[in-house]
Design a protein around this motif. Structure first.
Motif, mmCIF file in Angstrom:
data_model
loop_
_atom_site.group_PDB
_atom_site.id
_atom_site.type_symbol
_atom_site.label_atom_id
_atom_site.label_comp_id
_atom_site.label_asym_id
_atom_site.label_seq_id
_atom_site.Cartn_x
_atom_site.Cartn_y
_atom_site.Cartn_z
ATOM 1 N N ARG A 1 0.850 -1.189 0.000
ATOM 2 C CA ARG A 1 0.000 0.000 0.000
ATOM 3 C C ARG A 1 0.886 1.239 0.000
ATOM 4 N NH1 ARG A 1 -0.779 -3.797 3.492
ATOM 5 N NH2 ARG A 1 -2.682 -5.059 3.374
ATOM 6 N N TYR A 2 0.414 2.274 -0.707
ATOM 7 C CA TYR A 2 1.149 3.528 -0.769
ATOM 8 C C TYR A 2 0.163 4.675 -0.566
ATOM 9 C CZ TYR A 2 4.957 0.761 -2.670
ATOM 10 O OH TYR A 2 5.939 -0.173 -2.824
ATOM 11 N N MET A 3 0.554 5.630 0.251
ATOM 12 C CA MET A 3 -0.249 6.817 0.512
ATOM 13 C C MET A 3 0.296 7.971 -0.328
ATOM 14 S SD MET A 3 -2.853 7.884 2.463
ATOM 15 C CE MET A 3 -2.884 6.829 3.945
ATOM 16 N N LEU A 4 -0.589 8.564 -1.155
ATOM 17 C CA LEU A 4 -0.181 9.733 -1.922
ATOM 18 C C LEU A 4 -0.272 10.969 -1.048
ATOM 19 C CD1 LEU A 4 -1.764 9.366 -5.490
ATOM 20 C CD2 LEU A 4 0.627 9.150 -4.834
ATOM 21 N N ARG A 5 0.858 11.620 -0.900
ATOM 22 C CA ARG A 5 0.933 12.874 -0.149
ATOM 23 C C ARG A 5 1.897 13.808 -0.862
ATOM 24 N NH1 ARG A 5 1.370 9.645 4.850
ATOM 25 N NH2 ARG A 5 -0.542 9.840 6.082
ATOM 26 N N GLY A 6 1.465 15.014 -1.129
ATOM 27 C CA GLY A 6 2.348 15.992 -1.750
ATOM 28 C C GLY A 6 2.877 15.560 -3.101
ATOM 29 N N GLY A 7 2.111 14.691 -3.790
ATOM 30 C CA GLY A 7 2.500 14.271 -5.126
ATOM 31 C C GLY A 7 3.481 13.117 -5.183
ATOM 32 N N VAL A 8 3.804 12.513 -4.028
ATOM 33 C CA VAL A 8 4.682 11.340 -4.017
ATOM 34 C C VAL A 8 3.975 10.203 -3.277
ATOM 35 C CG1 VAL A 8 6.777 12.721 -4.127
ATOM 36 C CG2 VAL A 8 5.857 12.056 -1.903
ATOM 37 N N ALA A 9 4.450 8.983 -3.490
ATOM 38 C CA ALA A 9 3.839 7.794 -2.883
ATOM 39 C C ALA A 9 4.722 7.296 -1.750
ATOM 40 C CB ALA A 9 3.662 6.700 -3.928
ATOM 41 N N GLU A 10 4.171 7.309 -0.535
ATOM 42 C CA GLU A 10 4.901 6.831 0.631
ATOM 43 C C GLU A 10 4.393 5.447 1.012
ATOM 44 O OE1 GLU A 10 3.932 9.712 3.554
ATOM 45 O OE2 GLU A 10 4.983 11.372 2.564
ATOM 46 N N PRO A 11 5.274 4.459 1.247
ATOM 47 C CA PRO A 11 4.818 3.145 1.715
ATOM 48 C C PRO A 11 3.955 3.290 2.966
ATOM 49 C CG PRO A 11 7.147 3.076 1.156
ATOM 50 C CD PRO A 11 6.748 4.529 1.111
ATOM 51 N N TYR A 12 2.844 2.546 2.996
ATOM 52 C CA TYR A 12 1.904 2.695 4.109
ATOM 53 C C TYR A 12 1.617 1.321 4.709
ATOM 54 C CZ TYR A 12 -2.175 4.129 6.814
ATOM 55 O OH TYR A 12 -3.057 4.381 7.831
ATOM 56 N N ALA A 13 1.803 1.215 6.012
ATOM 57 C CA ALA A 13 1.544 -0.043 6.726
ATOM 58 C C ALA A 13 0.162 0.034 7.356
ATOM 59 C CB ALA A 13 2.608 -0.268 7.791
ATOM 60 N N TYR A 14 -0.764 -0.772 6.842
ATOM 61 C CA TYR A 14 -2.127 -0.802 7.382
ATOM 62 C C TYR A 14 -2.251 -1.989 8.323
ATOM 63 C CZ TYR A 14 -7.195 -1.294 7.619
ATOM 64 O OH TYR A 14 -8.488 -1.423 8.067
ATOM 65 N N ASP A 15 -2.624 -1.704 9.574
ATOM 66 C CA ASP A 15 -2.710 -2.752 10.597
ATOM 67 C C ASP A 15 -4.142 -3.057 11.011
ATOM 68 O OD1 ASP A 15 -3.385 -0.458 11.934
ATOM 69 O OD2 ASP A 15 -1.758 -0.549 13.399
ATOM 70 N N GLY A 16 -5.107 -2.576 10.228
ATOM 71 C CA GLY A 16 -6.497 -2.824 10.565
ATOM 72 C C GLY A 16 -7.127 -1.747 11.423
ATOM 73 N N ASP A 17 -6.354 -0.751 11.821
ATOM 74 C CA ASP A 17 -6.867 0.340 12.653
ATOM 75 C C ASP A 17 -7.541 1.362 11.736
ATOM 76 O OD1 ASP A 17 -7.293 2.577 14.246
ATOM 77 O OD2 ASP A 17 -5.443 2.308 15.385
ATOM 78 N N VAL A 18 -8.871 1.269 11.621
ATOM 79 C CA VAL A 18 -9.608 2.121 10.696
ATOM 80 C C VAL A 18 -9.548 3.584 11.120
ATOM 81 C CG1 VAL A 18 -11.874 2.588 9.691
ATOM 82 C CG2 VAL A 18 -11.120 0.222 10.038
ATOM 83 N N ARG A 19 -9.593 3.840 12.425
ATOM 84 C CA ARG A 19 -9.543 5.224 12.900
ATOM 85 C C ARG A 19 -8.232 5.887 12.494
ATOM 86 N NH1 ARG A 19 -11.153 6.526 19.018
ATOM 87 N NH2 ARG A 19 -13.138 5.855 18.091
ATOM 88 N N ARG A 20 -7.137 5.150 12.647
ATOM 89 C CA ARG A 20 -5.836 5.713 12.246
ATOM 90 C C ARG A 20 -5.797 5.938 10.734
ATOM 91 N NH1 ARG A 20 -0.754 4.171 10.429
ATOM 92 N NH2 ARG A 20 -1.363 1.983 10.276
ATOM 93 N N LEU A 21 -6.372 4.998 9.986
ATOM 94 C CA LEU A 21 -6.413 5.145 8.536
ATOM 95 C C LEU A 21 -7.152 6.414 8.148
ATOM 96 C CD1 LEU A 21 -6.053 4.095 5.623
ATOM 97 C CD2 LEU A 21 -8.165 2.780 5.951
ATOM 98 N N VAL A 22 -8.312 6.654 8.756
ATOM 99 C CA VAL A 22 -9.088 7.862 8.439
ATOM 100 C C VAL A 22 -8.279 9.110 8.759
ATOM 101 C CG1 VAL A 22 -11.134 9.190 9.060
ATOM 102 C CG2 VAL A 22 -11.319 6.717 8.719
ATOM 103 N N GLU A 23 -7.610 9.104 9.894
ATOM 104 C CA GLU A 23 -6.796 10.260 10.257
ATOM 105 C C GLU A 23 -5.670 10.476 9.253
ATOM 106 O OE1 GLU A 23 -5.498 9.330 14.158
ATOM 107 O OE2 GLU A 23 -7.396 9.925 15.136
ATOM 108 N N ASP A 24 -5.059 9.382 8.799
ATOM 109 C CA ASP A 24 -3.958 9.496 7.835
ATOM 110 C C ASP A 24 -4.466 9.990 6.471
ATOM 111 O OD1 ASP A 24 -2.135 8.664 9.706
ATOM 112 O OD2 ASP A 24 -2.177 6.564 9.075
#
Length: 225
Positions: free
Chosen positions: A199-222
């Protein structure tokens, strides 16, 4: 083993950069999830990889071939399903499929192939304008994979779909990956995020590796950060 390399993809509109250098890799059977809030460039990235938009820079490599510049190979190896409905509204499901499949391949797929797996055989006579969102999405995928692509690009494939339709699409994607296909999808859907191999999170036009651990609240915040 084939390697997919998305390398330093850049794209802007009217001198406003959207993608500033997106990079990641994938191997046969991988599913890459592209995450990010609204307006971060997820659709722009997939449209660029699909050749709908011309990249301002970067490469989309399948082994040594740059699919951004090799249109023939891109058309052969890449299937693309946008957020919208790239279907002929007045035509039935069968008639839309006829635009992509020859007669024998169509009937084989409806009998025992991908179109059967997607359940398209159940609404062949229905015109697109009478279809539910789920039916349209499954038909769009069926059309996109008519040429048996190696790479499948999907832009938020399960948005606003019911659980049954989501499951049918996920089952198809799992089968596609087992055959060695590579899936690259943009998504906000927790279930889709969970099945991605990276998984990669797009931020500022670049893709950062993203570790999803099942925490939906943290995902929404991110996603909102």
């Amino acid at each position: 083993m084939a390697t997919i390399t998305v390398q330093n993809i850049q794209k802007g509109y009217r001198n406003k950069p959207v993608l500033r250098g997106v990079s990641f890799t994938a191997q046969n059977g991988d599913c890459v999830g592209v995450l990010g809030g609204n307006g971060t460039g997820k659709s722009t990235l997939l449209r660029t990889l699909a050749g709908v938009l011309r990249a301002d820079g970067g490469q989309f490599l399948w082994n040594e071939f740059d699919l951004l510049r090799d249109e023939k190979r891109r058309e052969a190896f890449v299937g693309y399903v946008p957020q919208g409905t790239p279907l002929m509204q007045e035509l039935s499901a069968r008639d839309n499929l006829r635009l992509w499949y020859d007669g024998r391949a169509l009937e084989q797929s409806l009998d025992s192939g991908v179109l059967r797996m997607l359940g398209i055989d159940r609404f062949l006579k229905t015109p697109v304008y009478k279809m539910s969102g789920g039916m349209k999405k499954r038909l769009s995928i069926g059309c996109a994979v008519a040429h048996d692509p190696r790479i499948l690009l999907l832009d938020e494939p399960s948005t606003a779909l019911d659980l049954v339709c989501k499951e049918q699409i996920l089952q198809y994607l799992a089968a596609f990956r087992r055959r060695g296909g590579v899936v690259i999808l943009s998504t906000h859907d927790v279930q889709e995020i969970g099945v991605c191999s990276s998984r990669y999170m797009l931020r500022g036009g670049v893709a950062e590796p993203y570790a999803y651990d099942g925490d939906v609240r943290r995902l929404v915040e991110d996603l909102q950060s």
